[in-house]
Write a protein that holds these residues in place. Structure first.
Motif, mmCIF file in Angstrom:
data_model
loop_
_atom_site.group_PDB
_atom_site.id
_atom_site.type_symbol
_atom_site.label_atom_id
_atom_site.label_comp_id
_atom_site.label_asym_id
_atom_site.label_seq_id
_atom_site.Cartn_x
_atom_site.Cartn_y
_atom_site.Cartn_z
ATOM 1 N N ALA A 71 10.055 60.439 -40.567
ATOM 2 C CA ALA A 71 10.347 59.549 -39.445
ATOM 3 C C ALA A 71 11.262 60.271 -38.475
ATOM 4 C CB ALA A 71 11.000 58.262 -39.931
ATOM 5 N N VAL A 72 10.873 60.261 -37.188
ATOM 6 C CA VAL A 72 11.706 60.805 -36.124
ATOM 7 C C VAL A 72 12.138 59.628 -35.262
ATOM 8 C CG1 VAL A 72 11.843 62.378 -34.165
ATOM 9 C CG2 VAL A 72 10.425 62.976 -36.149
ATOM 10 N N GLU A 73 13.438 59.337 -35.242
ATOM 11 C CA GLU A 73 13.971 58.202 -34.489
ATOM 12 C C GLU A 73 14.711 58.680 -33.252
ATOM 13 O OE1 GLU A 73 14.664 54.727 -37.871
ATOM 14 O OE2 GLU A 73 16.384 55.762 -36.968
ATOM 15 N N ILE A 74 14.353 58.113 -32.108
ATOM 16 C CA ILE A 74 15.055 58.394 -30.861
ATOM 17 C C ILE A 74 15.724 57.103 -30.430
ATOM 18 C CG2 ILE A 74 14.855 59.141 -28.474
ATOM 19 C CD1 ILE A 74 12.076 59.987 -30.895
ATOM 20 N N LYS A 75 17.057 57.100 -30.443
ATOM 21 C CA LYS A 75 17.813 55.882 -30.196
ATOM 22 C C LYS A 75 18.723 56.039 -28.983
ATOM 23 C CE LYS A 75 20.939 52.612 -32.504
ATOM 24 N NZ LYS A 75 21.655 52.291 -33.755
ATOM 25 N N ASP A 76 18.670 55.030 -28.104
ATOM 26 C CA ASP A 76 19.588 55.017 -26.966
ATOM 27 C C ASP A 76 20.465 53.772 -27.044
ATOM 28 O OD1 ASP A 76 18.467 52.719 -25.414
ATOM 29 O OD2 ASP A 76 16.715 54.020 -25.213
ATOM 30 N N SER A 77 21.470 53.708 -26.198
ATOM 31 C CA SER A 77 22.340 52.528 -26.121
ATOM 32 C C SER A 77 22.165 51.856 -24.775
ATOM 33 C CB SER A 77 23.804 52.928 -26.354
ATOM 34 O OG SER A 77 24.179 53.959 -25.439
ATOM 35 N N GLY A 78 20.906 51.811 -24.332
ATOM 36 C CA GLY A 78 20.607 51.258 -23.019
ATOM 37 C C GLY A 78 20.539 49.749 -22.994
ATOM 38 N N ILE A 79 19.821 49.212 -21.988
ATOM 39 C CA ILE A 79 19.819 47.769 -21.738
ATOM 40 C C ILE A 79 18.962 47.000 -22.743
ATOM 41 C CG2 ILE A 79 20.274 48.063 -19.287
ATOM 42 C CD1 ILE A 79 17.307 47.700 -18.750
ATOM 43 N N GLY A 80 18.120 47.704 -23.509
ATOM 44 C CA GLY A 80 17.285 47.037 -24.498
ATOM 45 C C GLY A 80 16.109 46.294 -23.881
ATOM 46 N N MET A 81 15.303 45.685 -24.741
ATOM 47 C CA MET A 81 14.103 44.972 -24.296
ATOM 48 C C MET A 81 14.004 43.627 -25.001
ATOM 49 S SD MET A 81 11.122 47.894 -24.246
ATOM 50 C CE MET A 81 11.547 48.545 -25.874
ATOM 51 N N PRO A 82 13.521 42.602 -24.296
ATOM 52 C CA PRO A 82 13.252 41.326 -24.966
ATOM 53 C C PRO A 82 12.035 41.444 -25.873
ATOM 54 C CG PRO A 82 12.511 41.238 -22.693
ATOM 55 C CD PRO A 82 13.245 42.542 -22.856
ATOM 56 N N GLU A 83 11.901 40.501 -26.799
ATOM 57 C CA GLU A 83 10.819 40.535 -27.779
ATOM 58 C C GLU A 83 9.451 40.520 -27.113
ATOM 59 O OE1 GLU A 83 9.343 41.019 -31.511
ATOM 60 O OE2 GLU A 83 11.466 40.920 -30.985
ATOM 61 N N VAL A 84 9.303 39.729 -26.039
ATOM 62 C CA VAL A 84 7.998 39.612 -25.373
ATOM 63 C C VAL A 84 7.603 40.945 -24.737
ATOM 64 C CG1 VAL A 84 9.015 38.803 -23.200
ATOM 65 C CG2 VAL A 84 6.639 38.226 -23.758
ATOM 66 N N LYS A 100 6.359 43.306 -27.442
ATOM 67 C CA LYS A 100 5.025 42.893 -27.862
ATOM 68 C C LYS A 100 3.947 43.438 -26.928
ATOM 69 C CE LYS A 100 2.294 38.746 -28.832
ATOM 70 N NZ LYS A 100 2.301 37.262 -28.846
ATOM 71 N N ASN A 101 4.246 43.518 -25.625
ATOM 72 C CA ASN A 101 3.259 43.947 -24.629
ATOM 73 C C ASN A 101 3.406 45.408 -24.237
ATOM 74 O OD1 ASN A 101 2.247 41.313 -24.485
ATOM 75 N ND2 ASN A 101 3.721 40.740 -22.903
ATOM 76 N N LEU A 102 4.332 46.117 -24.894
ATOM 77 C CA LEU A 102 4.687 47.459 -24.440
ATOM 78 C C LEU A 102 3.512 48.428 -24.419
ATOM 79 C CD1 LEU A 102 7.228 48.909 -23.463
ATOM 80 C CD2 LEU A 102 7.613 49.675 -25.806
ATOM 81 N N GLY A 153 3.368 55.207 -19.579
ATOM 82 C CA GLY A 153 3.869 56.234 -20.474
ATOM 83 C C GLY A 153 3.790 55.886 -21.947
ATOM 84 N N MET A 154 4.228 54.682 -22.323
ATOM 85 C CA MET A 154 4.256 54.319 -23.728
ATOM 86 C C MET A 154 2.859 54.144 -24.303
ATOM 87 S SD MET A 154 7.362 54.548 -24.446
ATOM 88 C CE MET A 154 7.603 53.779 -26.028
ATOM 89 N N HIS A 155 1.945 53.655 -23.485
ATOM 90 C CA HIS A 155 0.545 53.528 -23.934
ATOM 91 C C HIS A 155 -0.039 54.905 -24.236
ATOM 92 C CE1 HIS A 155 -3.541 51.887 -24.104
ATOM 93 N NE2 HIS A 155 -3.889 52.967 -23.431
#
Length: 441
Positions: A361-374, A377-379, A400-402
């Motif tokens: 597992a390669v984890e990339i973690k930031d301390s940014g604004i985050g994302m809501p659950e919805v 789900k659609n990312l 990009g994420m797609h």
């Protein structure tokens, strides 16, 4: 072969043109549905009228003959409803409703649940499916099952339906059953296969048009757009900082965003078509992290961000990926998003740990604004809007994420997203977890 040389086809298209006149003029329905309805009426109508006539002469009650003739007439005229409505589901229900009433009446007066006519209930879901797809098939599966269950309950409860058909009538009804099933099943398969082939040809033609459109918009257009972007960038560097240069800055940003969109769509389209060349090989994670750090040096410096990663600890780890796409479309997209949504002066942390033998597992973690659950789900859904401005107004494309997920799956890996929105002084940030095959050297 011209239609005018085939009288049967000439008659058929005369009927079709009369029935579909308003629908063709308004262009509010798939014409294949009208064809399916008319062909079904012409094929099953032969049996409907045959059973109605048989009932009139061989059943010792006028009811099944009268009902059969009335239902056969409604069945025959049902396509005329296309002149008044485009509701195919309603029209098919009228057609099949007349059929099941006719069959039920004939069944009741020829022994009920023990009548051989009851087997015709099995053809109704097939017809409903050919005309109205799943909705029609489900509707008439349930309807046929309920009516058949009613006859079964009457039978097991001891009620005896009258059996008023003569021996000659029984033989003829059985002959209609045997040869009718062969005829109907063959016709339905031929009609369905024809509609499917026609649909596949249309999809192939549309696919070719889309391919041509993609080539023009995102291949031929990308080259001149790239030159415009370079020209604006050079002009921006050469002009002094004035009000006019602010407009040039906006135009340059818009041009860069357009170029990024075209490049991302080209990559995404290549992946979906299987045209992206992916030869998997073992790639050093250290070299990949070093590459993206170098690529995003200016962005990291502008927001005073640091990438925390233990090169010594992970020096021997190699991942089974395609190096170019992993560096740019996978790791590059993730780091780009982390930079975009991170606050000034924060850190982006990359951690690695084993999942099981041969998988990491390669984890990339930031301390940014985050994302809501919805949004999470659609990312990865390209049809949903997921792009948001960054902490310094950075603009993204939403592709990009797609694209990142598409390439990871081509490596045989997995992607997981975890995110917290900071509220009431609670920590926030996003973690992207890549599960990939790898080994230590």
């Amino acid at each position: 072969m011209q239609i005018k040389r085939i009288p049967a086809l000439r008659w058929y298209f005369a009927i079709y043109n009369f029935v579909s006149y308003h629908r063709v003029r308004l262009n509010d329905i798939d014409r294949r549905q009208i064809h399916a309805q008319i062909v079904t009426v012409l094929c099953t109508g032969v049996l409907m009228w045959s059973y109605a006539i048989l009932a009139s002469f061989t059943i010792a009650s006028p009811v099944p003959g009268f009902v059969g003739l009335a239902c056969s007439l409604v069945h025959l005229l049902s396509p005329l409803m296309f002149r008044f409505t485009n509701n195919t589901y309603f029209i098919s229900n009228v057609l099949l409703g007349a059929g099941i009433i006719h069959q039920s009446t004939f069944t009741y007066f020829t022994g009920g649940f023990t009548s051989n006519i009851l087997i015709w209930f099995g053809v109704l879901p097939l017809i409903g499916g050919v005309i109205c797809a799943q909705k029609g098939a489900i509707t008439w599966s349930l309807t046929s099952a309920i009516v058949a269950l009613g006859f079964f309950i009457l039978h097991v409860s001891g009620y005896e339906c009258p059996n008023l058909i003569t021996q000659t009538g029984f033989v003829w009804s059985h002959a209609l059953l045997v040869f009718g099933w062969i005829f109907i099943s063959t016709t339905l398969v031929v009609v369905y296969a024809g509609l499917r082939q026609h649909t596949e040809e249309l999809l192939q033609q549309q696919g070719q048009k889309i391919d041509d459109l993609f080539r023009v918009l995102f291949h031929d257009l990308a080259n001149p757009l790239g030159r415009i972007t370079i020209g604006l960038s050079l002009a921006k560097k050469q002009l002094p900082a004035t009000e006019g240069s602010r407009g040039l800055e906006i135009a340059s940003q818009a041009s860069e965003a357009m170029l990024e969109i075209t490049q991302n769509i080209r990559k995404m389209y290549a992946v979906s078509k299987g045209k992206a060349h992916v030869d998997l090989t073992m790639v050093s994670l250290n070299s990949a992290v070093e590459y993206v750090t170098r690529v995003f040096f200016n962005e990291l410096e502008r927001k005073q961000l640091a990438i925390e990663y233990h090169y010594d600890k992970n020096a021997g780890l190699n991942l089974l990926v395609e190096p170019v796409s992993f560096n740019n479309q996978v790791l590059g997209n993730i780091i780009s998003n982390a930079i975009k949504f991170s606050p000034i002066g924060s850190k982006i942390v990359i951690n690695v740990y084993p999942v099981n033998q041969g998988t990491y597992a390669v984890e990339i973690k930031d301390s940014g604004i985050g994302m809501p659950e919805v949004l999470i789900k659609n990312l990865f859904d390209i049809n949903k809007k997921t792009s948001r401005p960054g902490t310094m107004g950075e603009i993204g494309t939403g592709f990009g994420m797609h694209i990142m997920k598409s390439f990871v799956e081509m490596y045989g890996g997995q992607v997981a997203i975890e995110s917290l929105e900071g509220q009431n002084d609670m920590p926030s940030g996003t973690t992207v977890r890549l599960i990939l095959k790898g080994e230590w050297s």
